[in-house]
Enzyme design. Structure first.
Site, short mmCIF file in Angstrom:
data_model
loop_
_atom_site.label_atom_id
_atom_site.label_comp_id
_atom_site.label_asym_id
_atom_site.label_seq_id
_atom_site.Cartn_x
_atom_site.Cartn_y
_atom_site.Cartn_z
N HIS A 38 -68.95 -36.67 -19.07
CA HIS A 38 -67.80 -36.09 -19.80
C HIS A 38 -67.86 -36.54 -21.27
CE1 HIS A 38 -65.49 -34.80 -16.17
NE2 HIS A 38 -66.26 -35.72 -15.60
N GLU A 92 -64.52 -36.32 -4.34
CA GLU A 92 -64.59 -37.60 -5.05
C GLU A 92 -63.50 -38.53 -4.50
OE1 GLU A 92 -63.57 -37.37 -9.23
OE2 GLU A 92 -64.38 -39.37 -9.68
N ASP A 125 -64.61 -27.91 -18.03
CA ASP A 125 -63.84 -28.14 -16.82
C ASP A 125 -62.33 -27.90 -17.04
OD1 ASP A 125 -63.33 -30.52 -18.23
OD2 ASP A 125 -63.28 -31.73 -16.40
N HIS A 159 -65.81 -30.55 -9.58
CA HIS A 159 -65.68 -31.83 -8.90
C HIS A 159 -65.06 -31.55 -7.52
CE1 HIS A 159 -65.72 -33.38 -13.03
NE2 HIS A 159 -65.71 -34.63 -12.62
N ARG A 185 -58.83 -35.36 -32.25
CA ARG A 185 -57.79 -34.51 -32.86
C ARG A 185 -58.30 -33.33 -33.67
NH1 ARG A 185 -52.97 -38.74 -34.24
NH2 ARG A 185 -53.02 -39.66 -32.15
N GLY A 193 -60.20 -33.77 -13.25
CA GLY A 193 -58.86 -34.35 -13.14
C GLY A 193 -58.54 -34.69 -11.69
N1 ADE Z 1 -62.64 -36.54 -15.83
C1 ADE Z 1 -63.38 -37.53 -16.33
N2 ADE Z 1 -63.91 -38.27 -15.35
C2 ADE Z 1 -63.48 -37.71 -14.18
C3 ADE Z 1 -63.68 -38.00 -12.84
N3 ADE Z 1 -64.44 -39.03 -12.43
N4 ADE Z 1 -63.08 -37.22 -11.92
C4 ADE Z 1 -62.32 -36.19 -12.29
N5 ADE Z 1 -62.10 -35.87 -13.56
C5 ADE Z 1 -62.67 -36.62 -14.50
ZN ZN Z 2 -66.65 -36.25 -13.62
#
Ligand code: ADE
Ligand code: ZN
Length: 344
Positions: free
Chosen positions: A22, A204, A142, A201, A75, A174
């Site tokens: 990210h 997780e 994302d 994602h 910003r 997120g």
């Molecule tokens: N945004 C940044 N890292 C993340 C993660 N591990 N899982 C979900 N969203 C994210």
């Molecule tokens: Zn991630």
């Protein structure tokens, strides 16, 4: 197992690809300190030891709240471009040749940035990185699950209207809990229609169902993390059958408390089931890691030997969304490196 100096040097020299990183989470501690001193009204740590303490996460929700707070420091399109170029330099330093960078464009739009300016910053940062370091960057956008369908709409319509050079993927990040993957099917259909591959994602911090939903409703070709698949043999078989790749991020999972420890990480279970696995960093600036460290962990903790590490590097290139000539070039570099470093 420990990583000998020899093995560390081998890993450091190995040409690699990074498929899950990210943009904001990659920013180094000095970069974030520079931003927090530039924007002191954000109230974020101004000193290194305080920032490192700020990056100790109690649980996944706490991690996300810190992540969102750090986002407030970005910003302007110039900030975005500086982050891209900083990441490019950090990737070059660990011999990453190609990376897919996840950009949460919606955070930038909500911060009031000019939508065209965000895309221009990404294009310019990518070009500068290629010219300066030879590292090829690509972008995945994302949706932030915390911002629901309005956030999905903002993200996909921005990607449709302002295509930055190097755009290849579409994701969903997120929180997973409370953000069912199925709700985002329409945005992912639109993303696929403009040539962005589905790389959400899932699995997780919630169970296997989020992975199944990502396959069935979002057309996922890769899954960010996906570690919950290890709880479900049928799902692992389905991932193998559908040739879906997991973007595994071991240090991240420990830092966000998604797993209890590296030793408890299901990396080996997934690989032994034949699931295609790649190694990634996720948010290396926040987790104090880099891709070399993740390869060392694969050796130290998961017992992967030299040729297994080379296979992992190859797998990341094969599973990438890069065009075939880029894949061929990096695969050839990996082969040359493996041949040149054969132990006697
Ligand atoms: N945004 C940044 N890292 C993340 C993660 N591990 N899982 C979900 N969203 C994210
Ligand atoms: Zn991630």
């Amino acid at each position: 197992m420990t990583t000998s100096p020899d093995m560390a040097a081998f890993v450091a020299g190995l040409p690699k690809a990074e498929l899950h990183v990210h943009l904001q989470g990659a920013a180094s501690v000095p970069t974030i300190l520079e931003l927090s001193r530039r924007y002191p009204e954000a109230g974020l740590p101004l000193e290194e030891d305080e920032l490192r303490e700020f990056y100790r996460f109690r649980d996944f929700d706490h991690f996300l709240s810190v992540y969102m707070a750090v986002n407030e420091l970005v910003r302007t399109p110039d900030d975005v471009q500086a982050l891209v170029e900083g990441l490019g330099r950090d990737l070059a330093a660990v011999n990453v040749r190609y990376a897919e960078v996840t950009v949460t464009a919606d955070s930038h739009l909500l911060a009031g940035m000019d939508p065209a300016g965000v895309a221009e910053a990404l294009t310019a940062g990518r070009a500068a990185t290629l010219a300066r370091t030879g590292v090829e960057l690509a972008y995945t956008y994302d949706i932030n699950g915390a911002h629901g369908l309005p956030g999905a709409e903002r993200t996909i319509s921005w990607a449709e209207r302002f295509p930055a050079e190097g755009s290849v993927g579409f994701g969903l990040g997120g929180p997973e809990a409370g953000a069912p993957r199925t709700a985002y099917a329409e945005a992912f259909t639109r993303a696929r229609d403009i040539g962005l591959a589905s790389v959400p994602h899932a699995g997780e911090t919630t169970g296997p169902q989020s992975i199944r939903d990502s396959l069935d409703a979002l057309g996922a070709v890769r899954i960010g993390h996906g570690i919950a698949a290890a709880q479900d043999a049928d799902l692992m078989a389905e991932l193998v059958e559908r040739d879906v790749v997991l973007e595994v991020c071991p240090t991240s999972n420990v830092c966000t408390r998604a797993v209890d420890s590296l030793e408890a990480h299901p990396f080996t279970i997934l690989r032994e089931a034949g699931v295609r696995v790649t190694l990634n960093t996720d948010d290396p600036g926040m987790f104090d890691t880099d891709l070399n460290r993740e390869y060392e962990i694969a050796h130290e903790v998961f017992g992967v030997d030299r040729s297994g590490l080379v296979d992992l590097a190859r797998e990341s290139v094969r599973a990438s969304l890069a065009v075939q000539p880029v894949k061929d070039r990096i695969l050839a570099e990996i082969d040359d490196y493996a041949a040149a470093t054969q132990p006697e």
